[in-house]
Design a protein around this motif. Structure first.
Motif: not given
Length: 293
Positions: A29, A32-33, A36, A50, A54, A58
């Motif tokens: 995670k 991925i953060s 982004l 993904e 995601r 959130d």
């Protein structure tokens, strides 16, 4: 009670086994953060998961983003009630060791001392669990000199093994008027130079042996680390000349501690995993300190 302890221990080990999976998921995670935020493409190995990750990102905040360790669960309820400690010794203790343990009983609030007799460690630990003790402290000696202390947190651990050096009891000090009487008020704690991860772990084990003191308590216990040797000192203070004039008076006992092992289990569990242990080659690493700077 035995079946309940077995079930709780099994649940604890299961939570511990999940930590590696949760840590891996947390790292995915985080990748991925970062991708982004920096406008970079998602790593190829994470594209299949993904959308799922995601959705979790959130819903997370600062407290839930970082996974909890099983180590956190060991002291999760420590603040809900005062610690209750059992003090005992090795079998057939000498008179100096008995005297030292009597003084430790006053050092640790809410401590109870028992004669070891013929009891084995597993019997003592099981009895402590059934009577809601939070910690067991076992003190060893060599030829009448206290040389070891084992602190085992209940019900699941950890267990810290310390060597004792330069033990000076109140009984050894001849001038009883100078040291005065020993206060039994809940003490303030000073934990100095526990900066590393291992140092924070050690400080966590030590501080949970003591309940929360009142603000006006004039009793102070100091655990000061220097070169991985922890100096224990016991003082009371007075303000005879006003709020800016503080007089410290040492009331004993005093000793040095050296951590040499932490195990993820209680004292009687020989199969418990070793979290950290000092090795012979570590004694030659003069510039490397494990507990603090």
């Amino acid at each position: 009670m035995l079946r309940r302890n077995v079930r709780l221990r099994r649940e604890y080990l299961y939570r511990k086994s999940l930590e590696g999976k949760e840590r891996l998921r947390y790292e995915n995670k985080r990748k991925i953060s970062e991708a982004l935020q920096e406008g970079k493409p998602i790593p190829t190995e994470l594209r299949n998961v993904e959308a799922e990750l995601r959705a979790e990102i959130d819903l997370e905040d600062d407290k839930t983003a970082v996974p909890r360790s099983y180590i956190d669960d060991e002291y999760a309820t420590a603040t809900e009630k005062d610690p209750k400690i059992l003090l005992t010794t090795s079998r057939d203790p000498s008179a100096p060791l008995v005297q030292f343990v009597k003084e430790l009983k006053i050092v640790f609030p809410n401590a109870e001392r028992i004669n070891r007799g013929g009891q084995v460690i597993s019997e003592i630990i099981e009895s402590c669990r059934s009577h809601d003790f939070t910690d067991v402290i076992l003190v060893h000696e060599h030829r009448g000199v206290p040389d070891g202390m084992i602190i085992s947190h209940l019900p699941f651990g950890p267990t810290a093994y310390f060597g004792l050096l330069n033990v000076v009891t109140r009984h050894d000090i001849k001038d009883k008027k100078a040291i005065g009487t020993m206060s039994e008020a809940y003490p303030h704690l000073i934990l100095d130079n526990f900066n590393t991860k291992l140092g924070e772990r050690t400080a966590n084990i030590l501080k949970h042996l003591f309940p929360v003191p009142k603000p006006d308590t004039k009793r102070i216990l100091t655990f000061a680390n220097q070169s991985d040797y922890i100096s224990f000192r016991h003082h009371v203070y007075e303000k005879r000349g006003g709020p800016k004039s503080v007089e410290l008076r040492e009331i004993g006992p005093r000793f040095e501690m050296r951590l040499y092992q932490i195990k993820l289990g209680t004292m009687e569990q020989t199969e418990a995993q070793t979290e950290w242990v000092i090795r012979p080659y570590m004694n030659t690493t003069k510039k490397r300190k494990f507990i603090g700077d």
